[in-house]
Design an enzyme around this catalytic site. Structure first.
Site, mmCIF file in Angstrom:
data_model
loop_
_atom_site.group_PDB
_atom_site.id
_atom_site.type_symbol
_atom_site.label_atom_id
_atom_site.label_comp_id
_atom_site.label_asym_id
_atom_site.label_seq_id
_atom_site.Cartn_x
_atom_site.Cartn_y
_atom_site.Cartn_z
ATOM 1 N N ARG A 95 -18.379 -26.150 -11.006
ATOM 2 C CA ARG A 95 -17.470 -27.095 -10.338
ATOM 3 C C ARG A 95 -16.345 -26.404 -9.560
ATOM 4 O O ARG A 95 -15.670 -27.013 -8.753
ATOM 5 C CB ARG A 95 -16.873 -28.053 -11.393
ATOM 6 C CG ARG A 95 -17.868 -29.074 -11.892
ATOM 7 C CD ARG A 95 -17.442 -29.711 -13.199
ATOM 8 N NE ARG A 95 -17.713 -28.850 -14.342
ATOM 9 C CZ ARG A 95 -17.455 -29.173 -15.607
ATOM 10 N NH1 ARG A 95 -16.873 -30.328 -15.887
ATOM 11 N NH2 ARG A 95 -17.739 -28.339 -16.588
ATOM 12 N N THR B 282 -23.226 -24.951 -24.393
ATOM 13 C CA THR B 282 -22.303 -24.408 -25.398
ATOM 14 C C THR B 282 -22.982 -24.231 -26.767
ATOM 15 O O THR B 282 -22.641 -23.311 -27.510
ATOM 16 C CB THR B 282 -21.071 -25.320 -25.530
ATOM 17 O OG1 THR B 282 -21.495 -26.687 -25.627
ATOM 18 C CG2 THR B 282 -20.160 -25.195 -24.333
ATOM 19 N N ARG C 183 7.089 -0.536 -0.228
ATOM 20 C CA ARG C 183 5.720 -0.432 -0.726
ATOM 21 C C ARG C 183 5.659 0.464 -1.962
ATOM 22 O O ARG C 183 6.657 1.012 -2.407
ATOM 23 C CB ARG C 183 4.815 0.081 0.389
ATOM 24 C CG ARG C 183 4.713 -0.917 1.536
ATOM 25 C CD ARG C 183 4.188 -0.264 2.785
ATOM 26 N NE ARG C 183 2.893 0.369 2.552
ATOM 27 C CZ ARG C 183 2.349 1.251 3.372
ATOM 28 N NH1 ARG C 183 2.978 1.597 4.495
ATOM 29 N NH2 ARG C 183 1.200 1.795 3.088
ATOM 30 N N TYR D 200 10.885 3.751 9.354
ATOM 31 C CA TYR D 200 9.731 3.943 8.467
ATOM 32 C C TYR D 200 9.976 5.215 7.667
ATOM 33 O O TYR D 200 10.124 6.307 8.240
ATOM 34 C CB TYR D 200 8.415 4.075 9.257
ATOM 35 C CG TYR D 200 7.300 4.468 8.322
ATOM 36 C CD1 TYR D 200 6.918 3.613 7.291
ATOM 37 C CD2 TYR D 200 6.676 5.709 8.407
ATOM 38 C CE1 TYR D 200 5.939 3.973 6.371
ATOM 39 C CE2 TYR D 200 5.686 6.080 7.496
ATOM 40 C CZ TYR D 200 5.328 5.200 6.484
ATOM 41 O OH TYR D 200 4.376 5.558 5.569
ATOM 42 N N ASN E 157 22.354 9.543 5.167
ATOM 43 C CA ASN E 157 22.320 8.352 6.004
ATOM 44 C C ASN E 157 21.208 8.495 7.034
ATOM 45 O O ASN E 157 21.171 9.464 7.796
ATOM 46 C CB ASN E 157 23.670 8.188 6.724
ATOM 47 C CG ASN E 157 23.712 6.876 7.479
ATOM 48 O OD1 ASN E 157 24.077 5.845 6.926
ATOM 49 N ND2 ASN E 157 23.318 6.903 8.746
ATOM 50 N N TYR F 287 1.808 11.393 8.865
ATOM 51 C CA TYR F 287 0.352 11.370 8.959
ATOM 52 C C TYR F 287 -0.097 12.037 10.244
ATOM 53 O O TYR F 287 0.387 11.695 11.331
ATOM 54 C CB TYR F 287 -0.084 9.894 8.925
ATOM 55 C CG TYR F 287 -1.570 9.668 8.870
ATOM 56 C CD1 TYR F 287 -2.347 10.316 7.918
ATOM 57 C CD2 TYR F 287 -2.186 8.781 9.736
ATOM 58 C CE1 TYR F 287 -3.722 10.090 7.851
ATOM 59 C CE2 TYR F 287 -3.551 8.541 9.673
ATOM 60 C CZ TYR F 287 -4.315 9.201 8.723
ATOM 61 O OH TYR F 287 -5.655 8.973 8.655
#
Ligand code: UD1
Ligand code: MG
Length: 477
Positions: free
Chosen positions: A24, A89, A344, A377, A388, A398
């Site tokens: 269902r 059952t 993240r 980022y 700062n 990367y």
């Protein structure tokens, strides 16, 4: 286990039925792995069961996508029984017979009835034991009994039969008392009669519910009903709409628990708070906040609207402004985050760190009082105390193949719009001129500027405009 009943450990096993497909739900995921409050249905039933008996006495019947179900809960140390084809059952208990025949009694729980509390299971068990019943059915009278098996009583507590919704006669539709799908059995009579079940019913299945009639009709066996105090505890999750109701009930209970512990939640009905979330007193949660997984929040914090925190740990006095998305992030006392920040996994913010709007961090560890207030980022980086990071600065972590680290010391000033090409180290107290592209390490206390030198030509713009004006006039003539 209920000590009042004076039972030995081997007297009681719990069998949890979890082999069904959940037709269902119209889902590829097995029913018992659908979630409420951020966790699978089956995990709630297991948690309640393991407060009553040790995991080695809990037998989970698995069948549809058995491996997936097994993997989801095997860390609990429970036993599994395979029901390769699911014929109902009653058939599930036939499959369990061999494993549980040594126990004097068994409790049967349903993997899709997740709000059941261990206290209710213990009460059912104590009643069953005291009254020397062969079968005791946990029953309830919910506002809408549609879809459930109904209890046909012979006399006050004695049950004559359970009739499934699809097999109800018109005059039985009015019966308000439902079968919760949770039972206590004496094992010997159960197993003696379990092979007498017949699939002559609307679903052509072997119904465990038919044990009520079978035992009632054989002499010397009592079949009793034990009404639950709270009908909401025994509601089943057979459709997505029913799941949504259970999820809402559970989350409302979680919000109430937190409020009772001193947490202010404005409009709790708009917040999505998972079952295991912890929040310390005097913290304020604004409307439309989501606190997910194992998120843990300290005291005197503020979490403003539309922020989503998943598996995060916040110390005291932390402020999360509107629209922040935070995953697997640790935040220490007094930090201020957002609005519109994305933190993240692997982010750790020291005391009093400020992370402002449109700043994204990943595996970024910021020391005490460090600041990145706008448009940055920061990935695979360590940033020392008091540094700062100017607006628009980026750690270039990367190179298309590998991720590399950026190490920034203490009290470093990174001018706006700088790019730091990893792997790179900026030592304590260094200054980076605004707009720099930094590719070489910067020693402590020095200034690094990596940009084209500015050229200014005085009068150049005015002279150009004058030239254009003359060209245009010439063209008109
Ligand atoms: C069942 C009861 C019904 C009761 C309701 C309470 C029967 C015949 N009916 O109906 O009286 O009111 O629960 O929620 O028992 N399962 C197996 N193997 C199978 C079939 C099912 O392990 O072959 C498991 C399912 O995964 C589920 C549980 O048994 O966890 C109950 O099955 P389900 O199909 O949901 O039964 P209901 O129609 O809800
Ligand atoms: Mg069900």
């Amino acid at each position: 286990m209920n000590t009042e009943a004076g039972m030995q450990e081997s007297d009681l096993a719990i069998v949890i039925l979890a082999a069904g497909k959940g037709t269902r739900l119209k889902s590829r995921r097995p029913k018992v792995l659908h979630e409420i409050g951020g966790k699978p249905l089956l995990s709630y039933v297991l948690a309640a069961a393991s407060r009553v008996v040790a995991p080695k006495h809990i037998y989970v019947v698995v069948g549809h996508q058995a491996e997936r179900v097994r993997d989801a809960v095997k860390s609990t140390g429970v036993q599994f029984i395979e029901q390769a084809e699911q014929h109902g059952t009653g058939h599930a208990i036939q499959c369990a017979a061999q494993a549980v025949k040594g126990y004097e009694n068994i409790l049967v729980l349903s993997g899709d009835v997740p709000l059941i509390q261990s206290g209710t299971i213990e009460k059912l068990w104590a009643f069953h034991h005291k009254r020397e019943a062969s079968m005791t059915i946990l029953t309830a009278e919910p506002p809408d009994p549609t879809g459930y098996g109904r209890i046909v009583r012979a006399s006050s507590n004695v049950v004559q039969a359970i009739v499934e919704e699809k097999d109800l006669r018109p005059d039985q539709r009015k019966i308000p008392e439902i079968n919760s799908g949770i039972y206590a059995f004496r094992t010997a009579p159960l197993l003696e009669h379990i092979n007498s079940l017949s699939p002559k019913n609307a679903q052509s299945e072997l119904y465990l519910t038919d044990m009520a009639r079978l035992l009632e009709q054989s002499s010397g066996h009592k079949v009793l009903a034990f009404p639950a105090d709270n009908a909401a505890e025994v509601l089943g999750a057979n459709t997505l709409a029913e799941l949504a109701v259970l999820d809402q009930t559970l989350r409302a209970a979680t919000a109430e628990r937190l409020m009772a512990e001193g947490v202010t939640i404005f409009r709790p009905d708009t917040c999505v708070i998972d079952a295991e979330v912890e929040v310390a007193p005097d913290t304020v949660i604004e409307p439309f906040v989501q606190l997910l997984g194992k998120t843990k929040i300290g005291g005197d914090c503020l979490v403003r609207s539309y922020s989503v925190l998943e598996n995060c740990t916040l110390g005291d006095e932390v402020q999360v402004m509107q629209h922040c998305v935070m995953v697997e992030t640790v935040v220490h006392r007094g930090a201020i985050i957002g609005p519109f920040a994305r933190l993240r996994q692997g982010t750790e913010l020291g005391e009093n760190v400020h992370i402002g709007n449109f700043v994204e961090t990943k595996k970024a560890v910021l020391g005490k009082g460090a600041k990145a207030n706008h448009l940055s980022y920061l990935g695979d980086t360590e940033i020392g105390d008091g540094s700062n990071i100017g607006a628009g600065s980026i750690t270039c972590n990367y190179d298309g193949v590998n991720k590399m680290r950026t190490i920034i010391g203490k009290r470093v000033f990174v001018g706006s719009d700088s790019t730091l090409v990893a792997p790179i180290t900026i030592e304590d107290g260094a200054y980076i001129g605004a707009g720099s592209c930094i590719t070489k390490d910067v020693p402590a206390g020095s200034l690094a500027v990596g940009r084209a030198r500015q050229v200014t030509k005085e009068g150049w713009a005015d002279a150009r405009r004058e030239r254009q004006k003359q060209t245009n006039n010439g063209a008109k003539r």
